[in-house]
Design a protein around this motif. Structure first.
Motif, PDB file in Angstrom:
ATOM      1  N   GLY A 157       0.888  -1.299   0.055  1.00 57.19           N
ATOM      2  CA  GLY A 157      -0.131   0.092  -0.044  1.00 57.19           C
ATOM      3  C   GLY A 157       0.761   1.235   0.093  1.00 57.19           C
ATOM      4  O   GLY A 157       0.261   2.310   0.380  1.00 57.19           O
ATOM      5  N   SER A 158       2.083   1.293  -0.335  1.00 55.63           N
ATOM      6  CA  SER A 158       2.999   2.374  -0.272  1.00 55.63           C
ATOM      7  C   SER A 158       2.197   3.439  -1.088  1.00 55.63           C
ATOM      8  O   SER A 158       2.370   4.805  -0.638  1.00 55.63           O
ATOM      9  N   LEU A 159       1.847   3.165  -2.324  1.00 62.64           N
ATOM     10  CA  LEU A 159       1.312   4.288  -3.254  1.00 62.64           C
ATOM     11  C   LEU A 159      -0.024   4.776  -2.619  1.00 62.64           C
ATOM     12  O   LEU A 159      -0.100   6.175  -2.818  1.00 62.64           O
ATOM     13  N   GLY A 160      -0.865   4.074  -1.952  1.00 58.46           N
ATOM     14  CA  GLY A 160      -1.846   4.668  -1.317  1.00 58.46           C
ATOM     15  C   GLY A 160      -1.603   5.512  -0.270  1.00 58.46           C
ATOM     16  O   GLY A 160      -2.338   6.584   0.011  1.00 58.46           O
ATOM     17  N   ILE A 161      -0.546   5.172   0.689  1.00 56.08           N
ATOM     18  CA  ILE A 161      -0.230   5.802   1.786  1.00 56.08           C
ATOM     19  C   ILE A 161       0.265   7.226   1.496  1.00 56.08           C
ATOM     20  O   ILE A 161       0.028   8.154   2.130  1.00 56.08           O
ATOM     21  N   ALA A 162       1.273   7.299   0.348  1.00 55.39           N
ATOM     22  CA  ALA A 162       1.416   8.527  -0.203  1.00 55.39           C
ATOM     23  C   ALA A 162       0.593   9.551  -0.614  1.00 55.39           C
ATOM     24  O   ALA A 162       0.525  10.708  -0.014  1.00 55.39           O
ATOM     25  N   SER A 163      -0.604   9.028  -1.162  1.00 54.35           N
ATOM     26  CA  SER A 163      -1.737   9.781  -1.387  1.00 54.35           C
ATOM     27  C   SER A 163      -2.431  10.336  -0.053  1.00 54.35           C
ATOM     28  O   SER A 163      -2.833  11.417  -0.225  1.00 54.35           O
ATOM     29  N   LEU A 164      -2.636   9.366   0.852  1.00 50.31           N
ATOM     30  CA  LEU A 164      -3.327   9.866   2.132  1.00 50.31           C
ATOM     31  C   LEU A 164      -2.492  11.007   2.563  1.00 50.31           C
ATOM     32  O   LEU A 164      -3.127  11.673   3.447  1.00 50.31           O
ATOM     33  N   ALA A 165      -1.213  10.779   2.712  1.00 49.66           N
ATOM     34  CA  ALA A 165      -0.317  11.693   3.424  1.00 49.66           C
ATOM     35  C   ALA A 165      -0.346  13.120   2.886  1.00 49.66           C
ATOM     36  O   ALA A 165       0.020  14.006   3.302  1.00 49.66           O
ATOM     37  N   GLY A 166      -0.650  12.837   1.587  1.00 47.98           N
ATOM     38  CA  GLY A 166      -0.878  14.310   0.798  1.00 47.98           C
ATOM     39  C   GLY A 166      -2.042  14.845   0.761  1.00 47.98           C
ATOM     40  O   GLY A 166      -2.435  15.934  -0.003  1.00 47.98           O
ATOM     41  N   GLY A 167      -3.083  14.210   1.579  1.00 45.11           N
ATOM     42  CA  GLY A 167      -4.314  14.788   1.651  1.00 45.11           C
ATOM     43  C   GLY A 167      -5.381  14.051   0.627  1.00 45.11           C
ATOM     44  O   GLY A 167      -6.605  14.808   0.721  1.00 45.11           O
ATOM     45  N   ALA A 168      -5.348  13.052   0.281  1.00 43.37           N
ATOM     46  CA  ALA A 168      -6.433  12.729  -0.467  1.00 43.37           C
ATOM     47  C   ALA A 168      -7.647  12.270   0.354  1.00 43.37           C
ATOM     48  O   ALA A 168      -7.623  11.914   1.505  1.00 43.37           O
ATOM     49  N   ARG A 169      -8.778  12.657  -0.114  1.00 43.05           N
ATOM     50  CA  ARG A 169     -10.068  12.375   0.663  1.00 43.05           C
ATOM     51  C   ARG A 169     -10.341  10.889   0.646  1.00 43.05           C
ATOM     52  O   ARG A 169     -10.625  10.870   2.102  1.00 43.05           O
ATOM     53  N   SER A 170      -9.781   9.837   0.119  1.00 39.97           N
ATOM     54  CA  SER A 170      -9.930   8.687   0.373  1.00 39.97           C
ATOM     55  C   SER A 170      -8.981   7.733  -0.485  1.00 39.97           C
ATOM     56  O   SER A 170      -8.607   8.314  -1.506  1.00 39.97           O
ATOM     57  N   ALA A 171      -8.609   6.600  -0.222  1.00 39.63           N
ATOM     58  CA  ALA A 171      -7.713   5.761  -0.686  1.00 39.63           C
ATOM     59  C   ALA A 171      -8.197   4.361  -0.549  1.00 39.63           C
ATOM     60  O   ALA A 171      -7.995   3.731   0.516  1.00 39.63           O
ATOM     61  N   ILE A 172      -8.856   3.716  -1.706  1.00 36.44           N
ATOM     62  CA  ILE A 172      -9.156   2.382  -1.581  1.00 36.44           C
ATOM     63  C   ILE A 172      -7.917   1.488  -2.113  1.00 36.44           C
ATOM     64  O   ILE A 172      -7.550   1.737  -3.019  1.00 36.44           O
ATOM     65  N   GLN A 173      -7.528   0.527  -1.017  1.00 35.72           N
ATOM     66  CA  GLN A 173      -6.469  -0.347  -1.484  1.00 35.72           C
ATOM     67  C   GLN A 173      -6.847  -1.708  -1.275  1.00 35.72           C
ATOM     68  O   GLN A 173      -7.526  -2.278  -0.637  1.00 35.72           O
ATOM     69  N   THR A 174      -6.575  -2.429  -2.597  1.00 37.23           N
ATOM     70  CA  THR A 174      -7.078  -3.753  -2.755  1.00 37.23           C
ATOM     71  C   THR A 174      -5.720  -4.721  -3.081  1.00 37.23           C
ATOM     72  O   THR A 174      -5.051  -4.384  -4.002  1.00 37.23           O
ATOM     73  N   ASP A 175      -5.577  -5.840  -2.661  1.00 37.25           N
ATOM     74  CA  ASP A 175      -4.711  -6.957  -2.862  1.00 37.25           C
ATOM     75  C   ASP A 175      -5.401  -8.231  -2.510  1.00 37.25           C
ATOM     76  O   ASP A 175      -6.156  -8.528  -1.722  1.00 37.25           O
ATOM     77  N   LEU A 176      -4.956  -9.172  -3.213  1.00 40.54           N
ATOM     78  CA  LEU A 176      -5.220 -10.654  -2.914  1.00 40.54           C
ATOM     79  C   LEU A 176      -4.967 -11.032  -1.545  1.00 40.54           C
ATOM     80  O   LEU A 176      -5.434 -11.903  -1.089  1.00 40.54           O
ATOM     81  N   ASN A 177      -3.818 -10.526  -1.130  1.00 39.43           N
ATOM     82  CA  ASN A 177      -3.198 -11.055   0.230  1.00 39.43           C
ATOM     83  C   ASN A 177      -3.485 -10.091   1.326  1.00 39.43           C
ATOM     84  O   ASN A 177      -2.877  -8.901   1.262  1.00 39.43           O
ATOM     85  N   ASN A 178      -4.325 -10.240   2.302  1.00 47.17           N
ATOM     86  CA  ASN A 178      -4.502  -9.576   3.375  1.00 47.17           C
ATOM     87  C   ASN A 178      -3.432  -9.018   4.271  1.00 47.17           C
ATOM     88  O   ASN A 178      -3.234  -8.078   4.774  1.00 47.17           O
ATOM     89  N   THR A 179      -2.357 -10.145   4.523  1.00 45.55           N
ATOM     90  CA  THR A 179      -1.266  -9.785   5.210  1.00 45.55           C
ATOM     91  C   THR A 179      -0.649  -8.638   4.699  1.00 45.55           C
ATOM     92  O   THR A 179      -0.017  -7.578   5.537  1.00 45.55           O
ATOM     93  N   PHE A 180      -0.299  -8.423   3.382  1.00 48.19           N
ATOM     94  CA  PHE A 180       0.182  -7.251   2.758  1.00 48.19           C
ATOM     95  C   PHE A 180      -0.521  -5.942   3.061  1.00 48.19           C
ATOM     96  O   PHE A 180       0.047  -4.933   3.665  1.00 48.19           O
ATOM     97  N   LEU A 181      -1.947  -5.958   3.145  1.00 48.79           N
ATOM     98  CA  LEU A 181      -2.700  -4.936   3.561  1.00 48.79           C
ATOM     99  C   LEU A 181      -2.690  -4.485   4.844  1.00 48.79           C
ATOM    100  O   LEU A 181      -2.715  -3.220   5.045  1.00 48.79           O
ATOM    101  N   ASN A 182      -2.379  -5.277   5.684  1.00 50.45           N
ATOM    102  CA  ASN A 182      -2.074  -5.262   7.332  1.00 50.45           C
ATOM    103  C   ASN A 182      -0.888  -4.056   7.431  1.00 50.45           C
ATOM    104  O   ASN A 182      -0.860  -3.349   8.094  1.00 50.45           O
ATOM    105  N   LEU A 183       0.082  -4.221   6.589  1.00 52.27           N
ATOM    106  CA  LEU A 183       1.335  -3.649   6.702  1.00 52.27           C
ATOM    107  C   LEU A 183       0.827  -2.180   6.277  1.00 52.27           C
ATOM    108  O   LEU A 183       1.523  -1.133   6.583  1.00 52.27           O
ATOM    109  N   ALA A 184       0.065  -2.041   5.105  1.00 45.46           N
ATOM    110  CA  ALA A 184      -0.529  -0.579   4.820  1.00 45.46           C
ATOM    111  C   ALA A 184      -1.354   0.159   5.791  1.00 45.46           C
ATOM    112  O   ALA A 184      -0.989   1.262   6.429  1.00 45.46           O
ATOM    113  N   LYS A 185      -1.870  -0.672   6.677  1.00 45.23           N
ATOM    114  CA  LYS A 185      -2.356  -0.078   7.921  1.00 45.23           C
ATOM    115  C   LYS A 185      -1.622   0.495   8.912  1.00 45.23           C
ATOM    116  O   LYS A 185      -1.495   1.350   9.679  1.00 45.23           O
TER     117      LYS A 185
END
Length: 266
Positions: A157-185
């Motif tokens: 989720g690094s690309l979504g995190i960069a967007s959120l840090a830059g003030g994005a209104r929302s960022a949907i992050q999707t991946d087949l592996n939930n373990t990876f998404l937990n790192l984004a959180k």
């Protein structure tokens, strides 16, 4: 096997030192063997941890050769406390994910463009953070304010995190592996960004995109960052021969005047 002169590798690592001095907690490629004359080896730095990727046929780079490299790396970068070796072509998962050569505890985050990203350097055969999209993360940080983002094949989720840090209104992050998404959180927590659990969707790309279409969702920025190849019961990803299929799949989700970012990992 034919080995490189260690000086070739160490000189490259020395040349990158100013990057590290500027941001010692950052992440950088110190030696790119594919481009610098020895494709069997790649060396990355993540904060104060080094990762050596052994791309030889079956992890057959001699111990003495790697020992000489690591000894000199510790001299060039005395602040490094941990070194990991990943044998990318091994048939043993634990060797592909990485073993400790020195140290006891790899770093768990890096700093880039004033944003902290959570990492798990032994979670996968990759290092959980792709260095080659550094400029894209900077662009997203600077151009996402007030916008809605869809990050497909999000990995950690690094690309979504960069967007959120830059003030994005929302960022949907999707991946087949939930373990990876937990790192984004975890990256959200590092940066004081609220974690909106519905925005993290673990599922097959084709099914998730179809669902978003049925819901009539539209996004200001859609990021398409597929792997080189994958095959599930919902569809096939083949970016060499069938990238257009993926582009056409997400195009209806791009809002009027929106942006579709397509990344080529081939």
């Amino acid at each position: 096997m034919l080995l490189a002169n260690p000086e070739l590798i160490l000189n490259s690592c020395e040349l990158r030192k100013p990057l590290v001095v500027e941001n010692p907690e950052g992440a950088f490629r110190l030696f790119s063997g594919f481009r610098e004359g020895f494709p069997s080896l790649v060396i990355d730095r993540f904060n104060h941890t080094l990762v050596l990727y052994d791309y030889s046929h079956n992890g057959d780079l001699p111990h003495e050769f790697l020992q000489e490299i690591t000894d000199q790396l510790e001299h060039i970068y005395p602040d490094v406390h941990t070194i990991i070796k990943k044998i990318r072509n091994s048939d043993q998962p634990e060797l592909r994910k990485g073993i400790l050569i020195t140290g006891e505890k790899p770093d768990t985050w890096i700093l880039e463009h004033r944003i902290r990203y959570s990492i798990d350097l032994q979670m996968n055969q990759d290092a959980s953070f792709y260095l080659d999209t550094r400029s894209l993360r900077k662009w997203l940080f600077e151009n996402s304010k007030g916008k809605s983002i869809l990050n497909t094949f999000a990995y950690t989720g690094s690309l979504g995190i960069a967007s959120l840090a830059g003030g994005a209104r929302s960022a949907i992050q999707t991946d087949l592996n939930n373990t990876f998404l937990n790192l984004a959180k975890s990256s959200c927590s590092l940066n004081g960004i609220a974690i909106k659990k519905p925005d993290y969707i673990a599922g097959d790309f084709f099914r998730v995109v179809t669902r978003l279409k049925k819901e009539g969702r539209l996004f200001d920025i859609v990021i398409l960052d597929p792997p080189f190849f994958s095959d599930t019961d919902a569809g096939r990803v083949d970016i060499v021969n069938e990238y257009n299929r993926l582009l056409n799949k997400v195009r209806p989700l791009v809002a009027h005047g929106g942006i579709l970012i397509a990344i080529n990992n081939a």
